[in-house]
Design a protein around this motif. Structure first.
Motif, mmCIF file in Angstrom:
data_model
loop_
_atom_site.group_PDB
_atom_site.id
_atom_site.type_symbol
_atom_site.label_atom_id
_atom_site.label_comp_id
_atom_site.label_asym_id
_atom_site.label_seq_id
_atom_site.Cartn_x
_atom_site.Cartn_y
_atom_site.Cartn_z
ATOM 1 N N SER A 366 0.831 -1.209 0.000
ATOM 2 C CA SER A 366 0.000 0.000 0.000
ATOM 3 C C SER A 366 0.864 1.256 0.000
ATOM 4 N N LEU A 387 -0.387 -6.869 -1.792
ATOM 5 C CA LEU A 387 -1.636 -6.815 -1.020
ATOM 6 C C LEU A 387 -2.294 -8.187 -0.907
ATOM 7 N N PHE A 445 -5.308 4.128 -0.017
ATOM 8 C CA PHE A 445 -4.092 3.340 0.197
ATOM 9 C C PHE A 445 -3.312 3.787 1.434
#
Length: 532
Positions: A366, A387, A445
């Motif tokens: 992120s 992720l 994010f």
């Protein structure tokens, strides 16, 4: 961290009378007058392995398939979004975010009532009925032509799917020991990522359709019909209880039930709802630690699950290419979920550590995506793949609940709370993807990075708490206890099950009594120790 085969295979002791009475109100009156013997014949190790294989081949494919379709039906929306759904239904501004989130409002509404019903109704028939309804709702999504219609069907899809995870958790803890639960949970939860691969391939194939019906409508029609058919498999093949499992002989059913009493979290048949267990669950500190961790894990999941294809297309890929790029993402998730589940099942002190480990890559990922303006698209795509290990956190938490909560009502209350956190996180997640920030979604994010970093902190606190609790109970009870057994059974004996062979030995040798089958919580079970 001690591998199972390095532990003492059997630990026995005579339980003090005062503590013995604490384990069950009925024990004081029945212990002195009743000495029940096991009704099953002796089962050798080869036969035990054969029975377990039969259970696995009957139960696990059904759970895996159900969870696979559950994930596909939720996330096909992301693929549909890049194949004309937003244009055909005239979605504007934050409409798509709300179409994503409304599913979890329906899930949230039905999460607690359905856990009551899972424990009270024949679980297989109840799950099958929900699957039929769920399939119909998915297919009806294809006829939606506006925002109101999409919101309505997505809400009822949430209601229909709210039963799936609690039912699968209940079934897993009914059939498997504490050492087997994490691995089996990892297997059926991996259906999520397998569903991601299948839905990506399905979307890629259907995306080439050029007839009068839009490709996104075909996606929902095909998945809806397939889901409806799965309901028949559940109805006719999945038994409601161990005692009703016709694929086992009466002796095998008795053996399968007794192994859960000895090395599981207790029998689930004929349990009644006990409000004192609900209160105990709410008073238990580990409840709120697990709840908070689940919430923080699901805020990132809710956003990335529904915006994945939109984020990938922002890296310069076409709609068709975006569906294929999700395949390696799903493969990594499968490896993380099944691998961490296997490790948690084989090492009783690894569960919390594994939760922390699987969320470290998403923290890095992120951060990379959040810096996309100053780095190449290829690096951002690598961050997106990082992720993919994040979803492995939830099945590890599910395993902790199934293995560390004893008492049907207490466990199902915690299950409901867990999925309320799941819904809340998935409602909040899509809202962090602000339409005016498309395609970079900077706020989203940054939030994902913060959430996963907090998970690492909280899971460390949870592990320390469970460790201190085990040590306190060891001092108070005067024995080491076991994180792989059910607690005190068979006239005060505690069995430390090192592996499947010791389960067989214990079932053959320990003489269970009527009170051993009673529905008692982990707080009130002598010798019960928590998995870390």
């Amino acid at each position: 961290m001690t591998p199972p085969d390095e532990r003492e295979p059997l630990l026995q002791f005579e339980q003090p009378e005062s503590t013995h009475n604490q384990s069950s109100p009925a024990m004081a009156t029945t212990a002195d007058t009743t000495q029940a013997t096991n009704a099953h014949s002796t089962v050798d190790r080869d036969e035990a392995r054969r029975i377990l294989r039969r259970v696995d081949w009957r139960i696990m494919p059904l759970l895996f398939l159900t969870y696979t379709f559950s994930f596909m039906d939720k996330t096909i929306l992301s693929s549909a979004a890049v194949f004309g759904l937003r244009e055909d239904t005239h979605l504007k501004g934050s409409n798509y975010s709300w179409v994503s989130s409304i599913f979890y409002f329906g899930y949230f509404l039905w999460a607690y009532p359905t856990t009551l019903l899972v424990a009270r109704l024949p679980v297989a028939k109840y799950l099958a009925a929900n699957t039929f309804i769920w399939g119909v709702v998915v297919a009806l999504t294809a006829v939606c032509s506006n925002y109101g219609g999409l919101v309505t069907v997505r809400f009822f899809l949430g209601v229909a799917e709210a039963t799936i995870s609690p039912a699968l958790m209940f079934i897993t803890s009914t059939w498997y020991t504490r050492d087997e639960i994490p691995t089996r949970t990892g297997i059926w939860f991996a259906g999520n990522s397998v569903g991601g691969i299948i839905s990506s391939l399905l979307a890629y194939g259907i995306g080439h359709i050029t007839d009068s019906i839009s490709p996104w409508r075909w996606m929902f029609i095909i998945l809806g019909v397939a889901t409806f058919l799965i309901g028949f498999g559940i109805l006719f093949l999945l038994p409601d209880t161990i005692s009703q499992a016709k694929f086992l002989t009466p002796e095998e059913r008795q053996w399968a039930g007794d192994r859960i009493v000895i090395a599981g979290t207790g029998r689930t048949e004929n349990a009644t709802w006990k409000w004192e267990q609900t209160l105990e669950c709410l008073q238990d500190p580990k409840t709120w630690l697990i709840w908070s961790i689940a919430l923080l894990c699901q805020i990132p999941n809710g956003g990335t699950q529904n915006f994945a294809n939109l984020v990938i297309t922002s890296f310069g890929f076409t709609s068709l290419q975006s569906t294929l790029i999700n395949i390696p993402y799903s493969i990594i998730s499968i490896a993380a979920i099944s691998g961490s589940g296997w490790l948690a099942g084989h090492f009783r002190s690894m569960n919390c550590i594994l939760v922390g480990l699987v969320v470290i890559p998403p923290v890095v990922g992120s951060a990379l995506i959040g810096s996309r303006s100053s780095i190449p698209h290829g690096v951002s795509l690598f961050g997106y793949f990082l992720l993919s290990t994040g979803p492995a956190g939830l099945p590890l938490l599910l395993s902790l609940v199934q293995s560390n909560y004893r008492g049907v009502t207490k466990k199902m209350t915690m299950t409901a709370l867990l999925f309320i956190a799941y819904c809340t996180g998935n409602i909040v997640g899509p809202q962090l993807f602000i339409s005016t920030e498309e395609p970079t979604y900077d706020t989203a994010f940054r939030a994902i990075m913060i959430c996963y970093a907090l998970v690492i902190c909280l899971v460390a606190i949870l592990r320390i708490y469970l460790q201190l609790t085990n040590k306190r109970r060891q001092r108070e009870e005067g024995i080491q206890g076991s994180a792989g057994a059910s607690g005190a059974v068979g006239g005060g004996k505690v069995v430390d099950v090192a592996d499947s062979n010791n389960v067989t030995e214990a079932v053959n040798t320990v003489q269970l009594r009527p009170e051993d089958y009673e529905d008692v919580t982990d707080w009130k079970t002598f010798g019960f120790r928590y998995r870390l």
